[in-house]
Design a protein around this motif. Structure first.
Motif, PDB file in Angstrom:
ATOM      1  N   UNK A   1      17.263 -29.364  26.934  1.00 42.99           N
ATOM      2  CA  UNK A   1      17.538 -29.142  25.678  1.00 42.99           C
ATOM      3  C   UNK A   1      18.704 -30.162  25.062  1.00 42.99           C
ATOM      4  N   UNK A   2      19.753 -30.723  26.218  1.00 39.27           N
ATOM      5  CA  UNK A   2      20.720 -31.511  25.511  1.00 39.27           C
ATOM      6  C   UNK A   2      19.972 -32.734  25.204  1.00 39.27           C
ATOM      7  N   UNK A   3      19.008 -33.101  25.888  1.00 41.14           N
ATOM      8  CA  UNK A   3      18.170 -34.454  25.588  1.00 41.14           C
ATOM      9  C   UNK A   3      17.489 -34.443  24.235  1.00 41.14           C
ATOM     10  N   UNK A   4      17.097 -33.158  24.147  1.00 40.78           N
ATOM     11  CA  UNK A   4      16.143 -32.883  22.678  1.00 40.78           C
ATOM     12  C   UNK A   4      17.019 -33.026  21.527  1.00 40.78           C
ATOM     13  N   UNK A   5      18.146 -32.233  21.846  1.00 42.34           N
ATOM     14  CA  UNK A   5      19.264 -32.220  20.811  1.00 42.34           C
ATOM     15  C   UNK A   5      20.000 -33.445  20.361  1.00 42.34           C
ATOM     16  N   UNK A   6      19.968 -34.499  21.439  1.00 45.85           N
ATOM     17  CA  UNK A   6      20.682 -35.725  21.043  1.00 45.85           C
ATOM     18  C   UNK A   6      19.626 -36.473  20.235  1.00 45.85           C
ATOM     19  N   UNK A   7      18.460 -36.452  20.699  1.00 47.92           N
ATOM     20  CA  UNK A   7      17.288 -37.281  19.991  1.00 47.92           C
ATOM     21  C   UNK A   7      17.226 -36.880  18.568  1.00 47.92           C
TER      22      UNK A   7
ATOM     23  N   UNK B   1      19.740 -43.278  19.297  1.00 55.90           N
ATOM     24  CA  UNK B   1      18.554 -44.013  19.372  1.00 55.90           C
ATOM     25  C   UNK B   1      17.767 -44.270  20.601  1.00 55.90           C
ATOM     26  N   UNK B   2      18.350 -43.943  21.708  1.00 57.29           N
ATOM     27  CA  UNK B   2      17.949 -44.034  23.082  1.00 57.29           C
ATOM     28  C   UNK B   2      18.271 -42.768  23.603  1.00 57.29           C
TER      29      UNK B   2
ATOM     30  N   UNK C   1      11.343 -34.760  19.374  1.00 56.50           N
ATOM     31  CA  UNK C   1      12.521 -34.424  18.883  1.00 56.50           C
ATOM     32  C   UNK C   1      13.159 -35.252  17.807  1.00 56.50           C
ATOM     33  N   UNK C   2      12.798 -36.614  18.120  1.00 52.60           N
ATOM     34  CA  UNK C   2      13.406 -37.704  17.323  1.00 52.60           C
ATOM     35  C   UNK C   2      13.082 -37.539  15.917  1.00 52.60           C
ATOM     36  N   UNK C   3      14.035 -37.612  14.982  1.00 52.20           N
ATOM     37  CA  UNK C   3      13.639 -37.648  13.532  1.00 52.20           C
ATOM     38  C   UNK C   3      12.444 -38.838  13.206  1.00 52.20           C
ATOM     39  N   UNK C   4      11.219 -38.085  12.509  1.00 51.03           N
ATOM     40  CA  UNK C   4      10.340 -38.852  12.234  1.00 51.03           C
ATOM     41  C   UNK C   4       9.591 -39.748  13.321  1.00 51.03           C
TER      42      UNK C   4
END
Length: 385
Positions: free
Chosen positions: A147-153, A158-159, A198-201
Motif C-alpha cells: 500500500x505504501x508503494x502504491x500510494x507513493x506512486x 517517479x520511481x 497506481x501511477x498518474x496516467x
C-alpha cells in the motif's frame, strides 16, 4: 500569469470587511479590511484571465491603476495565490486547463493539497514536478508495504522500487495493496504491476519497477521505507541491515504492523537522528536482558501467519506514505527522531521520542536540540544531493 485564489481554500466573509480563506486553523488566513469593490475583484481571480484582461476588469470596476497588482501581491504574501498558467508535468502548456482536462487530471486533488501547504504561486506544481525525479525503495510487499508503494506512486514519485521475495499469500491482499488475483504470483512482479497501475496516467516500464536486488546504497536513492511483512523488523528494527543505509547517508523510515499494533517511525536521517542501533542500545540500558528477546524472535523460520488487521495496516500505510512524502517534499515530519504507535481496539495514536545514544557510532548527537539541528542539516544535505 493567470492568477487564481487557491481553490482548495473555502472562502467566507466574517463581516463586511474581513474575508477568511480556509476552514482549518492550520492553514486558514483572514484578510482585511477589504471593500466591496475589491471583494468583487477577488472573485475574478479564478485562473481564467490573464493580467491584461484583469486590468481591464479592474478599470471597469472603477479601481485605480495599480490596485490589481497591489491586491495580487497582498494575496500572494498571504500564500493565497496560485498561477493557473503553470501546468503540472504532462499537462497542457499555455494557459489555464480547460474543463475536460481539469476533470480528468489524476493529480488535481494532490495539486490542490500541495497548494495549501506550499505558499508560492507555483509551489504545488514545482513540488509535484520534483517528485518525478525521486527514487524510493520500499522493502517489503505485505499489506503495509504494498500500500505504501502504491500510494507513493500515485502521489507522483517517479520511481518506486519494491524489494521482497517469495509469492503472494492469500492473507496479504488488501483493497489498498496487492489484489486477490496476485495470490501465488511472485511478490516482485505483483508489486511492479501495482506501482505502475497506481501511477498518474501510467508510466513506461523503465520509470517504475521492482528492483531485482539490494540497492540500499545506490546513488540517487532518496528514501528507503522499511515495511517488513511480519512487522517485527519495523517494531524492533535490526541495526544490521541499516548499516549500509547509514554508511551511504540514505534516509530510512520504518513502518509496519506487529500483532495488533501499528508503528510509523522513526524516520532516520543518518548522522542527524537516532538510528536502529541507538534504539537497541537505549533498550539494553533499561533492560540488560533485552538482546535475548529479539535474538529468539528473529531466529528460525519466519512466522507462518503474522497478525495484520487490514484496517490497521491501511491506516499505517497511509500515515507512513504521508510522512515519506512530507520528507521528500523538503519538510521534516514528526516521525523524524520519533515513532508513532497505535493499537487495537482503541486506536489511540501516541508518539515517543527516539533519542540518539552516545555510544552508537551513527554520529547522531544526543539531546533534543542537538538532534534537531543535526536533522535539519542532514535533511538539507540530502535534498541538495
Amino acid at each position: 500569469m493567470h492568477p487564481m485564489v487557491k481553490p482548495a481554500l473555502r472562502r467566507a466573509w466574517r463581516n463586511l470587511q474581513y474575508v477568511q480563506f480556509g476552514v482549518t486553523p492550520a492553514h486558514a488566513v483572514v484578510l482585511g479590511p477589504v471593500d466591496t469593490t475589491t471583494g468583487s475583484l477577488i472573485g475574478l481571480l479564478d485562473g481564467t484571465r490573464g493580467m491584461e484582461l484583469l486590468r481591464a476588469e479592474a478599470a471597469a470596476l472603477g479601481l485605480a491603476e495599480g490596485r490589481l497588482e497591489a491586491l495580487i501581491d497582498r494575496l500572494a504574501d498571504a500564500g493565497l495565490i496560485a498561477d493557473a498558467s503553470v501546468r503540472p508535468p504532462g499537462g497542457r502548456a499555455g494557459g489555464p486547463p480547460d474543463r475536460a482536462e481539469a476533470e480528468l487530471d489524476p493529480v488535481r486533488a494532490d495539486l490542490a493539497s500541495l497548494s495549501v501547504v506550499h505558499r508560492a504561486p507555483d509551489g504545488a506544481v514545482r513540488t509535484l514536478a520534483a517528485r518525478r525525479a525521486l527514487r524510493v525503495q520500499v522493502r517489503g510487499a505485505g499489506r503495509v508495504g504494498a500500500a505504501v508503494a502504491a500510494l507513493l506512486s500515485a502521489a507522483g514519485v517517479g520511481r518506486v522500487e519494491v524489494l521482497d521475495s517469495g509469492t503472494v499469500a492469500p492473507w496479504e491482499v488488501s483493497p489498498a495493496g496487492l489484489p486477490a488475483e496476485a495470490v501465488g504470483e511472485r511478490r516482485a512482479v505483483a508489486a511492479r504491476r501495482l506501482v505502475r497501475r497506481a501511477a498518474p496516467g501510467g508510466r513506461t516500464p523503465g520509470e517504475a519497477r521492482a528492483a531485482p536486488g539490494d540497492g540500499g546504497g545506490e546513488p540517487g536513492l532518496s528514501l528507503v521505507v522499511v515495511t517488513p511483512r511480519d512487522g517485527l523488523g519495523a517494531y524492533v528494527p535490526d541495526p544490521l541491515p541499516a548499516e549500509a543505509w547509514l554508511a551511504a547517508g540514505t534516509p530510512h523510515l520504518y513502518a509496519g504492523v506487529l500483532e495488533a499494533t501499528g508503528v510509523v517511525g522513526p524516520l532516520v536521517l543518518p548522522g542527524g537522528t537516532a538510528c536502529a542501533g541507538c534504539m537497541q542500545r537505549e533498550r539494553v540500558d533499561r533492560e540488560p536482558v533485552w538482546p535475548r528477546l529479539p535474538a529468539q524472535w528473529r531466529s528460525g523460520a519466519a512466522h507462518p501467519l503474522p497478525a495484520c488487521d487490514v484496517g490497521l495496516a491501511t491506516a499505517v500505510a497511509g500515515l507512513a506514505a504521508a510522512h515519506a512524502l512530507a520528507f521528500l517534499d523538503g519538510d521534516l515530519p514528526s516521525s523524524v527522531g520519533a515513532r508513532w504507535e497505535v493499537s487495537l481496539p482503541f486506536l489511540e495514536w501516541r508518539t515517543a521520542r527516539v533519542a540518539a545514544h552516545p555510544a552508537c557510532p551513527c554520529g547522531a548527537r544526543p539531546g533534543p536540540e542537538g538532534e534537531r539541528v543535526s536533522a535539519v542539516r542532514s535533511a538539507q544535505d540530502t535534498m541538495a544531493g
